[in-house]
Structure formats: C-alpha cells, structure tokens
Motif scaffolding. Structure first.
Motif, mmCIF file in Angstrom:
data_model
loop_
_atom_site.group_PDB
_atom_site.id
_atom_site.type_symbol
_atom_site.label_atom_id
_atom_site.label_comp_id
_atom_site.label_asym_id
_atom_site.label_seq_id
_atom_site.Cartn_x
_atom_site.Cartn_y
_atom_site.Cartn_z
ATOM 1 N N LEU A 178 0.831 -1.208 0.000
ATOM 2 C CA LEU A 178 0.000 0.000 0.000
ATOM 3 C C LEU A 178 0.864 1.256 0.000
ATOM 4 C CD1 LEU A 178 -2.813 1.248 0.165
ATOM 5 C CD2 LEU A 178 -2.695 1.040 2.664
ATOM 6 N N VAL A 179 1.934 1.228 0.802
ATOM 7 C CA VAL A 179 2.845 2.380 0.852
ATOM 8 C C VAL A 179 3.508 2.591 -0.510
ATOM 9 C CG1 VAL A 179 4.992 3.255 1.855
ATOM 10 C CG2 VAL A 179 3.277 2.174 3.326
ATOM 11 N N CYS A 180 3.898 1.496 -1.165
ATOM 12 C CA CYS A 180 4.526 1.592 -2.489
ATOM 13 C C CYS A 180 3.571 2.192 -3.514
ATOM 14 C CB CYS A 180 4.995 0.217 -2.961
ATOM 15 S SG CYS A 180 6.436 -0.416 -2.075
ATOM 16 N N VAL A 181 2.301 1.796 -3.430
ATOM 17 C CA VAL A 181 1.284 2.327 -4.356
ATOM 18 C C VAL A 181 1.168 3.843 -4.208
ATOM 19 C CG1 VAL A 181 -1.192 2.389 -4.845
ATOM 20 C CG2 VAL A 181 -0.041 0.197 -4.536
ATOM 21 N N ILE A 182 1.367 4.331 -2.983
ATOM 22 C CA ILE A 182 1.273 5.776 -2.732
ATOM 23 C C ILE A 182 2.588 6.484 -3.050
ATOM 24 C CG2 ILE A 182 0.905 7.527 -0.944
ATOM 25 C CD1 ILE A 182 -0.867 5.447 0.504
ATOM 26 N N VAL A 183 3.706 5.893 -2.620
ATOM 27 C CA VAL A 183 5.005 6.559 -2.707
ATOM 28 C C VAL A 183 5.579 6.573 -4.120
ATOM 29 C CG1 VAL A 183 7.421 6.453 -1.954
ATOM 30 C CG2 VAL A 183 5.578 6.102 -0.304
ATOM 31 N N VAL A 184 5.475 5.454 -4.845
ATOM 32 C CA VAL A 184 6.085 5.360 -6.178
ATOM 33 C C VAL A 184 5.579 6.451 -7.126
ATOM 34 C CG1 VAL A 184 6.305 3.938 -8.250
ATOM 35 C CG2 VAL A 184 6.657 2.917 -5.993
ATOM 36 N N PRO A 185 4.245 6.674 -7.243
ATOM 37 C CA PRO A 185 3.782 7.770 -8.115
ATOM 38 C C PRO A 185 4.292 9.142 -7.678
ATOM 39 C CG PRO A 185 1.977 6.288 -7.594
ATOM 40 C CD PRO A 185 3.108 5.904 -6.703
ATOM 41 N N ILE A 186 4.423 9.327 -6.351
ATOM 42 C CA ILE A 186 4.942 10.604 -5.839
ATOM 43 C C ILE A 186 6.397 10.797 -6.268
ATOM 44 C CG2 ILE A 186 5.548 11.885 -3.753
ATOM 45 C CD1 ILE A 186 3.120 10.613 -2.396
ATOM 46 N N LEU A 187 7.203 9.723 -6.165
ATOM 47 C CA LEU A 187 8.605 9.798 -6.569
ATOM 48 C C LEU A 187 8.739 10.068 -8.061
ATOM 49 C CD1 LEU A 187 10.184 6.869 -4.509
ATOM 50 C CD2 LEU A 187 10.414 9.315 -4.091
#
Length: 381
Positions: A178-187
């Motif tokens: 879930l964190v990756c789903v949020i963080v990756v697009p932000i990065l």
C-alpha cells in the motif's frame, strides 16, 4: 551493566574481519594521501578499544536508556545548524576542540538502537496503523534534522536502515504494498518536476538537484559527472592486479590529480587502480563476510531487540557499501557516502566499531545462554 562471559564464546572472527578491513583501508588511504594516515591509525586504535569495551557491556542495559539515547541524538543533530562547522555549503560537523564529530553518522547506530527497543516493546502492534504513524513521527524528527544540514544522502541511507529494521520486525507485506502504491507515483512525479529547470525545488539544494540531473542526462553535462567518469576509467585501468600501491606510473589518474579527495568517498577508485580486480574483490568479500556474520548472529539470537540491532547493522554496512561502490563505478548518482571501514573519516570509523561492539555483545549473550542451559541440564541430570 557487565556480565561474566567465557573467552571461548568471544567472536574473534568478526573482530579480526573488521580490523583487517580497517587496516586494508589505512594502507590504501596512505597511498591516496599519506597526510591522513596517522589520524586514521589513531581512529582505528580508538575504535578497537571502544569495540572491545562495548562487546562486554550488556546491550539490554544500554537499551533501557533508549529515550535518553534518542534525546542525545536530537540534541547533537539540532546543534549542527547552530554551532556546526561548515564545508562545501553544508554544516555537518561539530568541533569539540580535540576532534570533530559528525552527528548524522552517529545517528545511524543510535536510531537503530532506539527503533529496535521500541519495536521490541510493541511488537504485537507492528501492523497497527496508529502505532506505525506514531513511530513514523518519532523517526522523522532526527531524519528532518539531518535533511536541513543539508545531508540528503545520509538521510536516505538512515531511512533505508530504519525501514529494514521495521521490516525485519514483521511489517506486513500488505502495508508495504500500500505504501509503495502511494510513494512510487509521488517519486515519479517528483523526478518529472525537478527535471524541469524552470521549477523551483524547495526540498533540494541546487547541487543535489544538479547531481540527479547529471546522472539522468550525462550527455548534456559531462562536468557534473567528471569525477565519476574518471573514477570508472581509473578502476578499469587497474585490470587484474593493478598498477601497484604508491605507483609512480605517469598514466595513473590518481597521480595526475583527476580523483580529488580520493581518500574519502572514492577510496574504492584507488583500490581498483592500484590493486586491480583482485584488490576490489578482496575488499568486497571482506565487507560481505562482515555482513554475513551480523546476519548469522541475528538468526541465532532469541532476543527480539538483539535480532533487530544485528539486522540494522548488517543493512548499514551492506547497503552503504553497495551505494558507495555503485557511485564510483557510475551505476548510481554521486551521494557522498563513505565506504565502511575503508574510507577516511574518524566519526564514520568509530560509529562502525561501536556498531560491531554491540553486535559482538549480542553474540556473547547467545553463547552464555547456551552455556547456562547446558549447565542446568547437567545439574538436573
């Protein structure tokens, strides 16, 4: 504070490995710039003493004062912008007259200890969102203080260490996903944003932005990756056996001053040029063996906090080694992280020996527990 240990339970193998790695580093530092040799030797001698002392100090006694450790860490980091010594546009050192200390380096092991203790106290809540949010705030404060020095590379490195400590504590894959789903697009969005030179980036210094852009678009700015290109060439020129330590070869890029400050972050370049492929593999194997020893101790220990500390130290040494070697071989953008046990830097070296000393005490605790169990069985039988 101190317990009775048996000498045969001492992990001499790990102690020898870190001392050999450090001596290897001193030899190469001497070749890179002999003016730093004596200081590094003093650092090694002091580091060995600290390691030996800490290896006999009960680490569970140290963890009792985790909040004091946390506050001391915060105070050191907060003091850097106020009284810190500046260099190359950043304040990262505090001058203590006798020597100077880099709090961001010390923060790595201090935060490993604090995080391991907190997680051991609340291990049944590791996948509770409320607990994770509180933990994130606790860990974010020292990380934020490192960012404002500014020292983005050490911030990222410390974050990676702490993330793996939390992961080893049993963090759910669902939460990670879930964190990756949020963080990756932000990065991805962040990279796109900073790639536009017209956009202002408040969270990055200009030199940090330039390093990222130089790595992503090397053809547009050769000057930005000049040191890395020279490093790559120097390592390749060493071939199998290298040109020899303190070589007077006119083709040496070190001798021609194409590798500035090689004794610090680019020490692996000197290993590659002067000791060749054999020297590079030897250094990598030494570091790999040290990491494996830490992992083996983590697997064997029954104490939850001890296991997390060993995992944190293993990640600290292993990932930082990977990043440093990745930088000098132009696989990764320039970060400024030293090569553990090899690069010149007294704070870095002492922190590593502190870390190993604590890991060795964890190993002693395993051995003493086994001896107690055997004695109890013999007594009953």
């Amino acid at each position: 504070m101190f317990k009775k240990y048996k000498l045969r339970s001492y992990n001499f193998r790990l102690a020898i490995l870190v001392i050999v790695a450090s001596l290897y580093g001193i030899v190469v530092i001497n070749s890179a710039d002999s003016s730093y040799t004596l200081k590094q030797c003093v650092g090694l001698a002091l580091g060995v003493v600290i390691m030996l002392v800490l290896s006999f100090v009960d680490y569970t006694w140290i963890l009792k004062y985790y909040w004091i450790i946390y506050i001391i860490n915060i105070l050191f980091l907060a003091a850097v912008p106020l009284i810190g010594k500046g260099s190359h546009g950043a304040k990262r050192w505090i001058n203590l007259k006798v020597f100077q200390i880099q709090p961001s380096e010390l923060s790595k092991i201090l935060m490993i200890l604090v995080t391991a203790k907190i997680l051991s106290m609340y291990k049944d809540k590791i996948n509770d969102w409320k607990f994770l949010c509180i933990l994130a705030v606790v860990l974010a404060i020292p990380l934020a203080l490192v960012v404002i020095e500014p020292d983005l590379s050490t911030t990222i490195m410390t974050f990676i260490i702490l993330f793996f400590v939390v992961f080893c504590a049993g963090l759910s894959y669902k939460i990670i996903g879930l964190v990756c789903v949020i963080v990756v697009p932000i990065l991805v969005g962040g990279f796109i944003y900073i790639s536009n030179p017209d956009n202002k980036v408040f969270f990055l210094q200009e030199y940090q932005r330039e390093r990222i852009m130089d790595f992503l678009y090397p053809d547009e700015n050769d000057d930005g990756i000049y040191q890395q290109k020279m490093s790559e060439t120097a390592i390749g020129s060493g071939r199998l056996k290298g040109k020899g330590l303190d070589t007077d070869d006119p083709a040496s890029l070190k001798n021609a001053n194409y590798i500035p400050e090689a004794q610090t972050d680019f020490i692996f370049t000197i290993i590659g040029e002067e000791l060749g492929f054999i020297g590079c593999i030897s250094a990598i194997l030494l570091l790999f063996w040290i990491v494996i020893e830490c992992i083996i101790i983590a697997i064997r220990t029954k104490d939850f906090a001890g296991r997390l500390i060993c995992c944190g130290v293993a990640v600290y040494i292993g990932v930082q080694s990977f990043i440093n070697i990745g930088v000098v071989t132009r696989i990764l953008p320039n970060t400024g992280l030293p090569l553990p046990f090899f690069s010149y830097g007294l704070t870095s070296l002492l922190v590593l020996f502190i870390s190993i000393g604590i890991v060795m005490n964890i190993n002693l605790q395993i051995k003493s527990e086994k001896d107690d169990d055997i004695f109890a069985k013999d007594f009953r039988g």
